[in-house]
Design a protein around this motif. Structure first.
Motif, PDB file in Angstrom:
ATOM      1  N   ASN A 181      66.246  45.775  83.442  1.00  0.00           N
ATOM      2  CA  ASN A 181      66.060  47.084  83.719  1.00  0.00           C
ATOM      3  C   ASN A 181      64.740  47.456  83.251  1.00  0.00           C
ATOM      4  O   ASN A 181      64.466  47.249  81.906  1.00  0.00           O
ATOM      5  CB  ASN A 181      67.268  47.772  83.214  1.00  0.00           C
ATOM      6  CG  ASN A 181      67.143  49.261  83.826  1.00  0.00           C
ATOM      7  OD1 ASN A 181      66.065  50.147  83.519  1.00  0.00           O
ATOM      8  ND2 ASN A 181      68.118  49.775  84.686  1.00  0.00           N
ATOM      9  N   ILE A 182      63.850  47.977  83.862  1.00  0.00           N
ATOM     10  CA  ILE A 182      62.810  48.507  83.455  1.00  0.00           C
ATOM     11  C   ILE A 182      62.658  49.367  82.437  1.00  0.00           C
ATOM     12  O   ILE A 182      61.935  49.579  81.390  1.00  0.00           O
ATOM     13  CB  ILE A 182      61.484  48.795  84.359  1.00  0.00           C
ATOM     14  CG1 ILE A 182      60.135  48.926  83.938  1.00  0.00           C
ATOM     15  CG2 ILE A 182      62.046  50.298  85.027  1.00  0.00           C
ATOM     16  CD1 ILE A 182      59.489  47.758  83.871  1.00  0.00           C
ATOM     17  N   ASN A 183      63.576  50.496  82.305  1.00  0.00           N
ATOM     18  CA  ASN A 183      63.918  51.305  81.179  1.00  0.00           C
ATOM     19  C   ASN A 183      64.417  50.918  80.096  1.00  0.00           C
ATOM     20  O   ASN A 183      63.885  51.121  78.823  1.00  0.00           O
ATOM     21  CB  ASN A 183      64.982  52.393  81.978  1.00  0.00           C
ATOM     22  CG  ASN A 183      64.533  53.297  83.049  1.00  0.00           C
ATOM     23  OD1 ASN A 183      63.172  53.550  83.310  1.00  0.00           O
ATOM     24  ND2 ASN A 183      65.467  53.563  83.872  1.00  0.00           N
ATOM     25  N   GLU A 184      65.124  49.594  80.310  1.00  0.00           N
ATOM     26  CA  GLU A 184      65.360  48.966  78.727  1.00  0.00           C
ATOM     27  C   GLU A 184      64.389  48.340  78.276  1.00  0.00           C
ATOM     28  O   GLU A 184      64.118  48.149  76.957  1.00  0.00           O
ATOM     29  CB  GLU A 184      66.555  47.910  79.142  1.00  0.00           C
ATOM     30  CG  GLU A 184      67.827  48.613  79.814  1.00  0.00           C
ATOM     31  CD  GLU A 184      68.930  47.468  79.878  1.00  0.00           C
ATOM     32  OE1 GLU A 184      68.704  46.344  79.882  1.00  0.00           O
ATOM     33  OE2 GLU A 184      70.056  47.783  80.359  1.00  0.00           O
ATOM     34  N   ILE A 185      63.436  47.630  79.231  1.00  0.00           N
ATOM     35  CA  ILE A 185      62.261  46.959  78.650  1.00  0.00           C
ATOM     36  C   ILE A 185      61.190  48.056  77.947  1.00  0.00           C
ATOM     37  O   ILE A 185      61.064  47.893  76.975  1.00  0.00           O
ATOM     38  CB  ILE A 185      61.563  46.219  79.572  1.00  0.00           C
ATOM     39  CG1 ILE A 185      62.268  45.032  80.287  1.00  0.00           C
ATOM     40  CG2 ILE A 185      60.232  45.710  79.051  1.00  0.00           C
ATOM     41  CD1 ILE A 185      61.581  44.308  81.339  1.00  0.00           C
ATOM     42  N   THR A 186      61.064  49.254  78.552  1.00  0.00           N
ATOM     43  CA  THR A 186      60.469  50.129  78.019  1.00  0.00           C
ATOM     44  C   THR A 186      60.870  50.894  76.668  1.00  0.00           C
ATOM     45  O   THR A 186      60.133  50.971  75.711  1.00  0.00           O
ATOM     46  CB  THR A 186      60.155  51.569  78.988  1.00  0.00           C
ATOM     47  OG1 THR A 186      59.574  50.905  80.312  1.00  0.00           O
ATOM     48  CG2 THR A 186      59.545  52.619  78.617  1.00  0.00           C
ATOM     49  N   SER A 187      62.252  51.121  76.451  1.00  0.00           N
ATOM     50  CA  SER A 187      62.948  51.437  75.445  1.00  0.00           C
ATOM     51  C   SER A 187      62.739  50.563  74.345  1.00  0.00           C
ATOM     52  O   SER A 187      62.478  50.952  73.243  1.00  0.00           O
ATOM     53  CB  SER A 187      64.466  51.773  75.713  1.00  0.00           C
ATOM     54  OG  SER A 187      64.814  52.327  74.535  1.00  0.00           O
TER      55      SER A 187
END
Length: 283
Positions: A79-85
């Motif tokens: 998930n791109i949000n997980e990578i960003t976080s």
């Protein structure tokens, strides 16, 4: 397996025969020089086994943050949000614990992150752009919901006089009176940056040592003027600036000029060959 400021490192416990092994005695400046030569991940891990390296880690000079630094696989279906976080957490941990002194190189390449909160970037740049910095690169996510406006106060004479290389990608840059004399700046690359021709001219007037200027997809520039005062400029590259109508250069030592885009008017101080180039020359 300790966690040190964004990195996971393997180490022994340093104990031999019930007693902790003594650390090698080296002058602190030599220790700092050795530590500075290590890649960032190795430098972080070394700080877990040596008090000397731990002290020097807080003023480590070469801060390069990208997916490779942290071992993030860009091709995984995470998930791109997980990578960003995860990316934000690691960078923030390192920058929060950095002393803010001794930084020579700072590169923040945010791909494949998405929607990076701008308050984090502001905080990191305040630490990174200390007096003595030589290389600076900021690549923001192309799909960020809010465009990042690069704070020009970071280029004051005190902070920017040592700067040699300056790279901005996917942000706004509006140079104003806060920009000081950038007497050491020799290379500038602007990619997908919102900056007008007048603002760029103002910035160039503070960068008289400039040798190389790359402009890529800066779509607010209509007439690009390179002043005679850029007497060291020998390389100019311009690509895909859709609103550009004219390039006018009075730089006396310009010897390499590369252009790709729609037909425009050109006026050069001397006759030089215009070199075509392929997209892979840009990054």
């Amino acid at each position: 397996m300790p966690e040190i400021e964004g990195f996971t490192c393997w180490r022994s416990d340093g104990v031999q025969g019930g007693r902790r092994k003594p650390e090698p005695i080296l002058p602190e400046d030599i220790l700092y020089q050795i530590h500075a030569l290590m890649p960032m991940k190795d430098a972080a891990c070394a700080s877990t086994v040596s008090r000397g390296f731990l002290r020097s880690w807080h003023c480590y000079p070469n801060l390069v943050f990208n997916s490779k630094t942290f071992g993030i696989n860009e091709d995984t279906p995470n998930n791109i949000n997980e990578i960003t976080s995860d990316f934000i957490g690691r960078v923030d941990h390192i920058m929060t614990n950095h002393s803010g002194t001794g930084v020579k190189k700072f590169k923040l390449q945010t791909y494949p992150c998405d929607n990076l909160h701008l308050s984090y970037v502001d905080r990191w740049l305040q630490v990174a752009t200390a007096p003595g910095i030589e290389e600076f690169e900021l690549q923001m996510p192309w799909c960020n919901k809010i465009e990042y406006n690069f704070p020009c106060s970071l280029l004051s004479t005190e902070r920017g006089s040592s700067l040699q290389s300056f790279v901005l990608d996917h942000c706004a840059f509006h140079p104003a009176a806060e920009v000081g004399c950038l007497s050491s700046l020799t290379s500038v690359h602007l990619s997908s940056v919102h900056i007008t021709a007048e603002e760029l001219c103002s910035f160039l007037s503070k960068s008289l040592a400039l040798k190389q200027l790359d402009i890529y997809r800066c779509n607010d520039i209509v007439c690009l003027k390179i002043p005679y005062e850029l007497s060291h400029l020998n390389f100019l590259a311009v690509q895909d600036c859709v609103m550009l109508e004219m390039i006018e250069s009075d730089a006396p030592k310009l010897s390499q000029f590369k252009y790709i885009g729609h037909p425009i008017d050109m006026s050069l101080a001397k006759s030089i060959a215009i070199e075509p180039y392929t997209n892979d020359e840009y990054y």
